[in-house]
Enzyme design. Structure first.
Site, short mmCIF file in Angstrom:
data_model
loop_
_atom_site.label_atom_id
_atom_site.label_comp_id
_atom_site.label_asym_id
_atom_site.label_seq_id
_atom_site.Cartn_x
_atom_site.Cartn_y
_atom_site.Cartn_z
N GLU A 269 0.82 -1.20 0.14
CA GLU A 269 0.14 -0.07 0.17
C GLU A 269 1.03 1.13 0.01
O GLU A 269 0.29 2.49 0.27
CB GLU A 269 -1.07 -0.07 1.12
CG GLU A 269 -0.52 -0.07 2.39
CD GLU A 269 -1.72 -0.49 3.52
OE1 GLU A 269 -2.22 0.65 3.92
OE2 GLU A 269 -1.91 -1.62 3.82
N CYS B 29 -3.25 -5.09 4.05
CA CYS B 29 -2.18 -5.79 4.44
C CYS B 29 -2.22 -7.20 3.92
O CYS B 29 -1.38 -8.12 4.32
CB CYS B 29 -2.08 -5.87 5.94
SG CYS B 29 -1.85 -4.27 6.87
N HIS C 252 -2.04 -12.62 10.63
CA HIS C 252 -1.47 -11.16 10.37
C HIS C 252 -1.29 -10.50 11.66
O HIS C 252 -2.21 -10.63 12.61
CB HIS C 252 -2.67 -10.46 9.63
CG HIS C 252 -2.54 -8.92 9.34
ND1 HIS C 252 -1.28 -8.56 9.01
CD2 HIS C 252 -3.29 -7.87 9.74
CE1 HIS C 252 -1.12 -7.03 9.00
NE2 HIS C 252 -2.43 -6.75 9.44
#
Lengths: 350, 130
Positions: free
Chosen positions: A80, A112, A234
């Site tokens: 990103e 992400c 994550h």
């Protein structure tokens, strides 16, 4: 069988401690470090960005295992913080590893989880025989506005995975995804920093999607958490992956090798991929790894991965590139002023 | 630097592509298409340098042009690659760390950018390898 042929990681050497950021904004450092479970985060050098991190990670993967660059038919870079709004980082990576021109390439963005989306794309291309090998990279110089909660964790780093059918070091048995339209975190075109829904990023965002994909994977594979040696989730902070692991029935021991966020911070698109790389750094033939990424917006990709004998064979040399542990060692600490300079947060006279 | 000039040098800047005279074995960076020793007997082929070398000499830039002023002070060195060719490049270390004879290895970094909206110039720098 399609799987991971090689992998590499890059983490810049600079770090800033969370209490140093808290000092500048008058926040309670103890509350923050305890609440987030993050003690320091990586900071890019003045001349490092997502492209340089992606190139270094891809080159490390190529050093660990010989692969003819001509046979790399696809490169996807998830981030990103691509240096250009229009001009692919993936082309720069392709040129820097000698894979151009006979390849396809594109940049991905899914908060992400853009890197794991790249792994899925490469799996499809390799499995269908369209390309011998594909490279998926997740890399970021993560953005967090000054004083915002994100600034305490937004870090720099990335990982590259070479995906192919030929004698992988780890077979990817299955992948599945869970995706909805959830505005928990976003950055509008032309804005320098992302915004987020605060606590809203938790239950409707992270926990719903990670659990959604993870439970789907367990059901489709007919497995339980105890069937896996390791699990990677994550890691926007240390609290979320620990809590979701517990909710799903994974133990603290299973997630320990891949939980790199306390010393690294959140590398956004690199986050779960660096966690997977750290787990592969210690995995042995037969190890079974459960991975679930998360990208705000929102979605999760789950993977069932099984390490093969090839990881311990002469064809693959883990020591040819630094492990995540080696990259985290020996950091150079900077104060907030230098950090702000490195991140381009100081407005200069032009 | 014009976009086309940067683009033409991408093989050298990204991947240290030089040349070698296979007649006498000498390596050239930047690439030469003619061997000054062997002259018409020279056979020139492309060669990718491994990127390992040592600092022959260096200077510390404290007053730089606009594109580099944000990174001062920085170390600019003549690096002798192990194959024998010399090139000028930045070494990513503090002025105190730099020394003649220091072993270095190549890394991929951002060299400069053409303003806020222009092309970003990536290329090779070196880091200490000791």
């Amino acid at each position: 069988m399609v799987g991971i042929y090689s992998y590499g990681v890059y983490i810049p050497r600079f770090r800033i401690k969370i209490p140093e950021i808290a000092r500048v904004w008058g926040a309670n450092a103890d509350d923050l470090t305890k609440g987030l479970g993050v003690f320091e985060k990586s900071v890019p050098d003045l001349d490092e960005d997502t492209a340089t991190i992606a190139v270094e990670a891809a080159r490390s993967a190529m050093r660990r295992r010989s692969v003819d660059p001509e046979k790399i038919g696809a490169i996807y870079v998830g981030s990103e913080s691509h240096p250009y709004a229009v001009k692919p980082t993936a082309c720069t990576v392709g040129e820097a590893i000698g894979a151009t021109p006979h390849m396809t390439a594109a940049d991905y963005e899914f908060a992400c989880k853009a890197g794991t989306a790249g792994i899925q794309t490469c799996m499809g291309l390799a499995k269908s025989g369209m390309v011998p090998y594909g490279i998926a990279v997740g890399a970021d110089v993560a953005q967090g506005a000054p004083g915002d909660a994100l600034e305490y964790t937004a870090a720099a780093g990335g990982a590259a995975f070479v995906i192919g059918n030929d004698d992988p070091i780890a077979v990817i048995n299955h992948t599945c995804s869970f995706t909805t339209d959830t505005p928990d975190f976003w950055r509008r075109e032309g804005q320098n920093f992302p915004r987020h829904g605060g606590r809203f990023t938790g239950d409707p965002g992270y926990f719903k999607h990670v659990q959604g994909a993870a439970r789907m994977m367990l059901e489709q594979m007919g497995k339980t958490p105890s069937d896996y040696d390791y699990a990677v989730f994550h890691q926007p902070n240390a609290k979320f992956p620990q809590r979701v692991a517990k909710m799903l029935g994974f133990s603290a021991d299973q997630i320990r090798p891949g939980l790199v966020v306390p010393r690294l911070g959140n590398t956004y698109s690199g986050s779960s991929m660096v966690g997977l790389a750290a787990t592969l750094d210690v995995a042995e033939p037969g190890s079974r790894i459960f991975v679930t990424s998360f990208g705000s917006g929102a979605g999760s990709d789950a993977f069932d991965i099984e390490v093969t004998d090839a990881i311990a064979s002469g064809a693959f040399d883990r020591s040819a590139a630094p492990t995540v542990e080696q990259l985290l060692a020996n950091p150079i600490y900077v104060d907030y002023a230098l950090y702000a300079k490195h991140k381009g947060k100081i407005v200069m006279q032009r | 630097m014009s976009v086309s000039r940067f683009w033409r040098k991408i093989p050298q800047r990204y991947n240290l592509i030089g040349t070698q005279c296979t007649t006498c074995g000498r390596y050239f960076f930047p690439p030469r298409s003619f061997c000054p020793e062997c002259r018409r007997d020279g056979e020139i082929v492309d060669y990718q340098f491994k990127g390992d070398g040592e600092i022959v000499t260096y200077t510390v830039i404290r007053s730089a042009s606009d594109q580099f002023e944000n990174t001062t002070p920085y170390v600019l060195a003549i690096v002798r690659l192990d194959e024998g060719a010399d090139l000028t490049a930045q070494v990513v270390c503090t002025p105190e760390e730099a020394r003649i004879g220091m072993r270095v290895r190549s890394v991929f970094r951002r060299i400069a950018a053409d303003g806020e909206s222009g092309v970003i110039h990536y290329g090779t720098k070196f880091v200490p390898a000791e």
